[in-house]
Design an enzyme around this catalytic site. Structure first.
Site, mmCIF file in Angstrom:
data_model
loop_
_atom_site.group_PDB
_atom_site.id
_atom_site.type_symbol
_atom_site.label_atom_id
_atom_site.label_comp_id
_atom_site.label_asym_id
_atom_site.label_seq_id
_atom_site.Cartn_x
_atom_site.Cartn_y
_atom_site.Cartn_z
ATOM 1 N N GLN A 126 0.837 -1.190 0.000
ATOM 2 C CA GLN A 126 0.000 0.000 0.000
ATOM 3 C C GLN A 126 0.880 1.252 0.000
ATOM 4 O O GLN A 126 1.995 1.231 0.512
ATOM 5 C CB GLN A 126 -0.846 0.011 1.276
ATOM 6 N N ASP A 151 8.815 -0.760 -16.797
ATOM 7 C CA ASP A 151 7.359 -0.694 -16.619
ATOM 8 C C ASP A 151 6.870 0.744 -16.792
ATOM 9 O O ASP A 151 6.068 1.246 -16.007
ATOM 10 C CB ASP A 151 6.955 -1.240 -15.247
HETATM 11 N N1 LIG Z 1 5.203 9.255 -4.418
HETATM 12 C C1 LIG Z 1 3.907 9.041 -4.568
HETATM 13 N N2 LIG Z 1 3.026 10.040 -4.349
HETATM 14 C C2 LIG Z 1 1.707 9.829 -4.498
HETATM 15 N N3 LIG Z 1 1.175 8.649 -4.837
HETATM 16 C C3 LIG Z 1 2.001 7.619 -5.056
HETATM 17 C C4 LIG Z 1 3.402 7.756 -4.932
HETATM 18 N N4 LIG Z 1 3.973 6.575 -5.204
HETATM 19 C C5 LIG Z 1 2.969 5.737 -5.491
HETATM 20 N N5 LIG Z 1 1.781 6.344 -5.402
HETATM 21 C C6 LIG Z 1 0.481 5.759 -5.638
HETATM 22 O O1 LIG Z 1 0.490 4.421 -5.205
HETATM 23 C C7 LIG Z 1 0.244 3.551 -6.310
HETATM 24 C C8 LIG Z 1 1.090 2.319 -6.166
HETATM 25 O O2 LIG Z 1 2.445 2.715 -6.232
HETATM 26 P P1 LIG Z 1 3.514 1.849 -7.007
HETATM 27 O O3 LIG Z 1 3.156 1.764 -8.439
HETATM 28 O O4 LIG Z 1 4.852 2.365 -6.659
HETATM 29 O O5 LIG Z 1 3.251 0.478 -6.275
HETATM 30 P P2 LIG Z 1 3.561 -0.950 -6.775
HETATM 31 O O6 LIG Z 1 3.132 -1.881 -5.726
HETATM 32 O O7 LIG Z 1 4.975 -0.994 -7.216
HETATM 33 O O8 LIG Z 1 2.611 -1.031 -8.018
HETATM 34 P P3 LIG Z 1 2.685 -2.055 -9.186
HETATM 35 O O9 LIG Z 1 1.591 -3.013 -8.886
HETATM 36 O O10 LIG Z 1 2.413 -1.186 -10.375
HETATM 37 O O11 LIG Z 1 4.033 -2.653 -9.208
HETATM 38 C C9 LIG Z 1 0.558 4.355 -7.536
HETATM 39 O O12 LIG Z 1 -0.207 3.940 -8.616
HETATM 40 C C10 LIG Z 1 0.204 5.758 -7.116
HETATM 41 O O13 LIG Z 1 -1.162 5.958 -7.304
#
Ligand SMILES: Nc1ncnc2c1ncn2[C@@H]1O[C@H](COP(=O)(O)OP(=O)(O)OP(=O)(O)O)[C@@H](O)[C@H]1O
Length: 898
Positions: free
Chosen positions: A85, A199
């Site tokens: 999250q 990605d």
């Molecule tokens: N620095 C940030 N500021 C605001 N919202 C963010 C930030 N980083 C991530 N988010 C929100 O959180 C979501 C999930 O972040 P992220 O893509 O880094 O996670 P993940 O678990 O790596 O996702 P994925 O399933 O794409 O690999 C993003 O789509 C974005 O909406």
């Protein structure tokens, strides 16, 4: 009097209660908790974690960085991804909000998240200390309640959300130009660092918060990134943005990010993905139709997946590297749907067509102009569109060797704002290090010398020549024997001011590529069990390790030339039987036919469960982001909408307003503004949204033209929550154990030491393990080792290794081979919003019937469910923007890796 009463009943309510009842005592702990995590029932990690191993967050939950005694107070949820999250948190030390990614409490996720920490830290500190390259900043990381927490700068809406807020109509050319430039700036940095994002897509590009840097964007999510000369996975990139070479199973370079970038630029302009392939077959078919070509024969000849998509209609002997298909005559012909079906014994998923015109020129040229645009402005914009077409052609170029590099693309008139008069000829990319002379043999016990051959591990031999001549190819200087892993000394940007400087080696104290972990094994209760190969324990990983076509390395991995080092911990290892035991797989290449994993594990349970959770996320989550995103963003763009003329006058101003561009002339490629062009810095973002009928310069509200809302959008029917194992089931015919091991080794990470066991990482117990995970219960037991993060040539290490980091060697995130991002990519495709057909202006776009309730969606489709909950998915019927649910942070709607 009334005021006093109100004060008593609000501010002083506790005192009031105490007056009424002296026994009354207020305790904050007794307040009802507002849960942000779903499900919110604590079943793992002493009740801290839910069944998905997510930390259960509530409003005002405090994440504590114990070492620093620093507190992050959770205020909201920004998003949710494969890894966990992302929460909006208050940092009381700095009096500011930050975004904290709270990784799932499972070792594979933890390990992979360390890759993101490491890569981002390196990019930030070493390559972009002044924050000029549009890469998200990482502030902190720590472990709390056994969750790795990564603290980032807080960003805002992502580009997908922005397009969605614009009802999937393209953004104005000015903003497309501005964002293109910024993304290129980030990509230039990645290229310089030899890092492939892997990605890149609109939802991984976020707007900066309006108060900090209006109209600036940043690239996020480096959880899938890898080093260019250490490409190990074949299963990367979200489908719509997947490059042909990845699709075909070839060697890849930073050029794959440039392909994705081209797709993004087109999407920003069109409002719709350029290649919304419902399957890989469909994706390739669309590429071929829209671009009017196909991958060159030398690529097809060596690609692993060629036979899946092409038939051979000529003699392969005629193929002479990149020259073969020069005259348009290829020995390969793409399969028809029927031929594909006959070959693969299954029908390929084919998505709908969204554009009447099936080639790039016509799609861009005929895209509706903004309503009521004066003729002369239409003329001007049409010129810029020609530049855009030319720009896109250099990006979505089938031949990776010919695809433009960030530097080359940055000089294109579409970006610089110079008049476009003739097809662009990019300046040559400065060759990097002379390849062979700078290659040092990477010594390792197994004796495989990939780099002695001057080759990246995955470079098929026959493709070498063109790869070398590619602007993307950068041979990383291999470490001399007494160092361990120079990142390379290449000056790829030698336009006026070349970088030309070495960035030193990984061994520098400032260089975070000496991977480290914020926590030691003791924290995670991992126990040293002695050396052990992880390879045999990683059935999933082997399926994702890049296939090695041909014998370009001159070494057959299967021949056991490589060191008997582990592949790393597969997430499957972390869906274990309730009691774990170790399986000793100690010899080289033991991931062989005798491995229980071979042929028995189909796909990634993690991938599937992730797909399901993605599906649920899309289905159930509301938009929790900031509702003011667009308005706030807009407020910094006051001014008149600029037509195409003003585009060419305003860019330098707009960019000039960004310190990045003001100060970056000595940076890669000398990004100084060449011409005028683009946007006024004061331009209202709402006015930049191309098809808007009303462009009120002062208004922060987008005003839409009903006539333009009839555009047909990618069909939700494309989306399939069931994970496709298509790619994962392929037998590679090679033993990637050595390969992956070598990958690990060559990263120079970690010592040969084993850590096994789960400690207090969450197990997925049999009671709560989804069936899909259960299938792994009889698989190899989990054990993760230091070696899984790579084996370090110790003599090298001792020579240059920074002692302070040595204690962290055991957790070097080399385990990325088994990245949950690899395993967890979901089959979520881009959600599609149908809108009622309307207006002649859109007649170039195929119109889809009004889709209230998505009646056109096949009722049998599992996707159908998701669309009954329409708000979660955004609006489909053209309501005013002001009623749009806030969207930032919830963009997980589509186009994941399938
Ligand atoms: N620095 C940030 N500021 C605001 N919202 C963010 C930030 N980083 C991530 N988010 C929100 O959180 C979501 C999930 O972040 P992220 O893509 O880094 O996670 P993940 O678990 O790596 O996702 P994925 O399933 O794409 O690999 C993003 O789509 C974005 O909406």
């Amino acid at each position: 009097m009334l005021c006093m009463l109100v004060a008593r009943l609000t501010k002083e309510i506790v005192e009031t209660y105490q007056i009424c009842n002296p026994q009354f005592k207020y305790s904050e702990d007794l307040n009802p908790k507002r849960f942000l995590t779903s499900p919110s029932v604590g079943v793992l990690n002493d009740g801290y974690d839910n069944v998905n191993s997510d930390l259960i967050l509530t409003v005002n939950f405090v994440l504590i960085h114990l070492e620093k005694n620093k507190r992050y107070i959770v205020k909201d949820l920004l998003g949710h991804g494969t890894f966990g999250q992302v929460a909006k948190c208050w940092d009381s030390d700095t009096n500011s909000f930050v975004a904290v990614k709270i990784i799932k409490n499972q070792p594979a996720y933890y390990q992979q998240a360390l890759v993101e920490v490491t890569i981002l830290t390196t990019l930030n500190k070493k390559y972009d200390p002044e924050d000029k390259h549009h890469i998200v900043r990482i502030y902190d990381y720590f472990v709390y309640q056994r969750h790795l927490c990564i603290c980032f700068e807080l960003l805002d809406t992502n580009l997908y959300e922005l397009i969605k807020m614009n009802h999937f109509r393209g953004l104005s050319l000015g903003i497309v130009q501005l964002f293109s430039k910024q993304i290129l700036y980030g990509l230039a940095l990645l290229k310089e660092a030899g890092i492939i994002h892997c990605d890149l897509k609109p939802e991984n590009i976020l707007l900066c918060t309006s108060t900090v840097k209006p109209a600036e964007i940043k690239i996020i999510d480096f959880g899938s990134a890898c080093m260019e000369n250490r490409t190990v996975y074949s299963y990367i990139q979200s489908r719509y943005y997947r490059s042909p070479e990845v699709l075909l199973g070839c060697q890849y370079t930073t050029a794959i990010d440039m392909w994705s970038f081209g797709c993004i630029v087109a999407e920003l302009f069109l409002g719709l993905p350029l290649f919304p392939g419902a399957s890989e077959f469909d994706l390739l078919k669309r590429m071929i139709e829209i671009l009017g070509g196909q991958p060159p024969d030398y690529v097809l000849r060596d690609a692993k997946n060629t036979s899946k998509f092409f038939k051979c209609i000529g003699s392969l002997q005629n193929i002479d590297n990149s020259e073969s298909s020069k005259n348009g005559r290829s020995v390969y012909q793409a399969l028809t749907v029927e031929e594909y079906e006959a070959r693969e014994l299954k029908k390929p998923s084919i998505g709908k067509e969204y554009f009447n015109h099936m080639n790039l020129e016509a799609i861009v040229t005929n895209y509706p102009y903004r309503k009521n645009l004066p003729k002369e402005d239409i003329l001007k914009e049409s010129q810029i569109r020609l530049a855009l077409i030319d720009f896109l052609k250099g990006l979505v170029e089938f031949d990776p060797a010919k695809r433009w590099s960030p530097f080359q693309a940055s000089k294109h008139p579409f970006v610089t704002g110079e008049p476009f008069t003739h097809p662009y000829k990019p300046p040559p990319e400065t060759p990097h290090m002379p390849v062979v002379q700078n290659i040092k043999v990477d010594n390792h016990p197994g004796g495989g010398h990939w780099f002695a051959a001057g080759l990246s591990p995955n470079v098929p031999g026959k493709s070498r020549a063109s790869l070398y001549s590619s602007p993307h190819f950068q041979m990383v200087q291999h470490p001399p024997a007494n160092s361990y892993g120079s990142v390379g000394s290449h000056g790829s940007y030698n336009d006026s001011v070349g970088l030309g400087s070495s960035y030193g080696s990984y061994g520098e104290s400032s260089n975070m590529f000496a991977y480290y972990s914020p926590i030691g094994p003791s924290v995670m209760n991992m126990h040293n069990q002695g050396s052990m190969s992880m390879l045999g324990n990683s059935p999933d990983a082997r399926r994702r390790v890049k296939y090695q076509p041909g014998n370009g390395l001159g070494i057959s991995p299967a021949a056991g030339n490589f060191a008997p080092l582990p592949l790393g911990a597969s997430p499957s290892q972390f869906t274990p039987p309730s009691s774990y035991s170790q399986v000793s797989v100690g010899s080289p290449g033991h991931y062989g036919p005798t491995s229980p994993a071979r042929g028995t594990s189909h796909g990634s349970p993690l991938g599937k469960t992730a797909a399901a959770s993605q599906f649920n996320r899309r289905k159930n989550w509301g938009h929790s982001g900031s509702p003011q995103t667009l308005e706030a963003f807009s407020s910094h763009w006051q001014g008149q909408y600029l037509d195409s003329t003003s585009h060419t006058e305003g860019t330098s101003q707009a960019l000039g307003s960004s310190p990045s561009y003001l100060q970056s002339n000595s940076n890669p490629g000398n990004w100084k503004q060449r011409g005028s062009g683009g946007l006024s810095a004061n331009q209202n973002i709402s006015s930049l949204m191309k098809p808007s009928a009303s462009m009120n310069s002062q208004s922060t509200e987008l005003v839409y033209d009903n006539a333009e809302t009839g555009i047909s959008l990618p069909d939700p029917g494309d989306w399939d929550p069931n994970y496709s194992d298509e790619l994962l089931l392929q037998e590679d015919g090679s033993d990637e154990s050595s390969l992956t091991t070598e990958f690990g080794r060559s990263m120079n990470l970690g010592a040969t030491e084993t850590w096994a066991g789960f400690g207090r990482f969450n197990h997925v117990s049999s009671t709560n393990t989804p069936p899909i995970i259960m299938q792994r219960l009889n698989g190899p037991s989990q054990a993760f080792t230091n070696v899984e993060m790579g084996s370090l040539p110790m003599h090298d290490l001792q020579a240059t290794y920074v002692p302070s980091m040595s204690k962290h060697f055991h957790l070097m995130p080399h385990i990325l081979q088994n990245s949950p991002s690899r395993f967890g990519y979901q089959s979520v495709q881009r959600f599609t919003h149908g809108r009622p057909p309307h207006g002649a202006e859109w007649n170039q776009i195929k119109i889809q019937a009004p889709s209230s309730g998505f009646s056109s969606v096949d009722p049998r489709s599992p996707r159908n469910n998701s669309f009954t909950n329409s708000m979660t998915w955004g609006r489909r019927m053209n309501p005013p923007v002001s009623s749009m649910p806030p969207t930032s942070g919830t963009r997980k709607d589509y186009a994941r890796i399938d």
